[in-house]
Design a protein around this motif. Structure first.
Motif, mmCIF file in Angstrom:
data_model
loop_
_atom_site.group_PDB
_atom_site.id
_atom_site.type_symbol
_atom_site.label_atom_id
_atom_site.label_comp_id
_atom_site.label_asym_id
_atom_site.label_seq_id
_atom_site.Cartn_x
_atom_site.Cartn_y
_atom_site.Cartn_z
ATOM 1 N N GLY A 122 -2.591 -8.952 -2.794
ATOM 2 C CA GLY A 122 -1.668 -8.931 -3.915
ATOM 3 C C GLY A 122 -0.701 -7.765 -3.898
ATOM 4 N N TYR A 123 -0.862 -6.873 -2.917
ATOM 5 C CA TYR A 123 -0.013 -5.692 -2.788
ATOM 6 C C TYR A 123 0.632 -5.650 -1.404
ATOM 7 C CZ TYR A 123 -2.909 -4.000 -6.680
ATOM 8 O OH TYR A 123 -3.580 -3.867 -7.868
ATOM 9 N N SER A 124 1.766 -4.980 -1.304
ATOM 10 C CA SER A 124 2.369 -4.667 -0.021
ATOM 11 C C SER A 124 2.968 -3.272 -0.120
ATOM 12 C CB SER A 124 3.450 -5.680 0.361
ATOM 13 O OG SER A 124 4.512 -5.658 -0.576
ATOM 14 N N VAL A 125 3.219 -2.672 1.032
ATOM 15 C CA VAL A 125 3.759 -1.311 1.053
ATOM 16 C C VAL A 125 4.888 -1.231 2.056
ATOM 17 C CG1 VAL A 125 1.660 -0.109 0.288
ATOM 18 C CG2 VAL A 125 2.031 -0.581 2.734
ATOM 19 N N SER A 126 5.674 -0.170 1.882
ATOM 20 C CA SER A 126 6.756 0.140 2.808
ATOM 21 C C SER A 126 6.807 1.642 2.995
ATOM 22 C CB SER A 126 8.083 -0.374 2.250
ATOM 23 O OG SER A 126 9.159 0.064 3.054
ATOM 24 N N ARG A 127 6.819 2.079 4.240
ATOM 25 C CA ARG A 127 6.957 3.523 4.527
ATOM 26 C C ARG A 127 8.370 3.728 5.055
ATOM 27 N NH1 ARG A 127 3.252 7.720 6.247
ATOM 28 N NH2 ARG A 127 4.432 9.630 5.799
ATOM 29 N N GLN A 128 9.241 4.117 4.142
ATOM 30 C CA GLN A 128 10.677 4.174 4.474
ATOM 31 C C GLN A 128 11.018 5.412 5.297
ATOM 32 O OE1 GLN A 128 9.308 3.874 1.406
ATOM 33 N NE2 GLN A 128 10.566 2.614 0.043
ATOM 34 N N ALA A 129 10.223 6.448 5.144
ATOM 35 C CA ALA A 129 10.448 7.727 5.836
ATOM 36 C C ALA A 129 9.146 8.499 5.734
ATOM 37 C CB ALA A 129 11.593 8.499 5.174
#
Lengths: 109, 112
Positions: free
Chosen positions: B63-70
């Motif tokens: 139910g969750y997602s993540v993004s590591r932009q930097a």
């Protein structure tokens, strides 16, 4: 059996009392042990960080680790109303930390 | 200024909405984490990242997602929010695998 067990309390003590908070764990691979304090609506903040068995003291706080018994403790001497918070134990060995569920402490003036 | 900053501090949203929680840090740590905290359940790990190209699921990633932009930014998204995702969400950083975590002050999310 959960990896880390911590009595949730709540624990209520009079000002000036000695407080003992405890956690037990099942994974003998854990090598680093921590105690965090969390005030309401705030993030947990690190109180104590220990590696080996034995005692580590910082002011009114003493952390104790007994690896043979898989048992860690946090002692608070001369407890103050400002110590009222939730205390979480945590431990790790090369993985993300594993936390206990926290013990809620109230120090009554 | 706080070393680990989470935005927003509070959010109320409706079931089915997509929302993003943001975390930025000035500690220079490579490792970043997302936890949720519920009464009686303690802190539970959702996702963690050891560097920009490394994302790992925690114990409750569904139910969750993540993004590591930097290196300094790690965002958590709820694709379609549901009421049982109502919780306090914390971002944290660490220097290495055995180092303590440094937490932000959390985002209180309510899904109605």
């Amino acid at each position: 059996q959960k990896e880390v067990e911590q009595d949730p309390g709540p624990l209520s003590v009079p000002e000036g009392a000695i407080v003992s908070l405890n956690c037990t764990y099942s994974n003998s691979a854990f090598q680093y042990f921590m105690w965090y304090r969390q005030y309401s609506r705030k993030g947990p903040e690190l109180l104590m960080y220990t590696y080996s068995s034995g005692n580590k003291e910082d002011g009114r706080f003493t952390a104790q680790v007994d690896k043979s018994s898989k048992y860690i403790s946090l002692f608070i001497r001369d407890s103050q109303p400002s110590d009222s918070a939730t205390y979480l134990c945590a431990m790790v060995r090369n993985t993300p930390l594993v936390f206990g569920k926290g013990t809620r402490l109230s120090v009554i003036a | 200024d706080a070393d680990v900053t989470q935005t927003p501090r509070n959010r109320i949203t409706k079931t089915g909405k997509r929302i993003m929680l943001e975390c930025s840090q000035t500690k220079g740590h490579d490792r970043m984490y997302w936890y949720r905290q519920d009464p009686g359940l303690g802190l539970r790990l959702i996702y963690y990242s050891f560097d920009v190209k490394d994302i790992n699921k925690g114990e409750i990633s569904d139910g969750y997602s993540v993004s590591r932009q930097a290196q300094a930014k790690f965002s958590l998204s709820l694709e379609s929010a549901i009421p049982n995702q109502t919780a306090l969400y914390f971002c944290a950083t660490s220097e290495s695998g055995n180092s303590p975590l440094h937490f932000g002050n959390g985002t209180r999310l309510t899904v109605t």
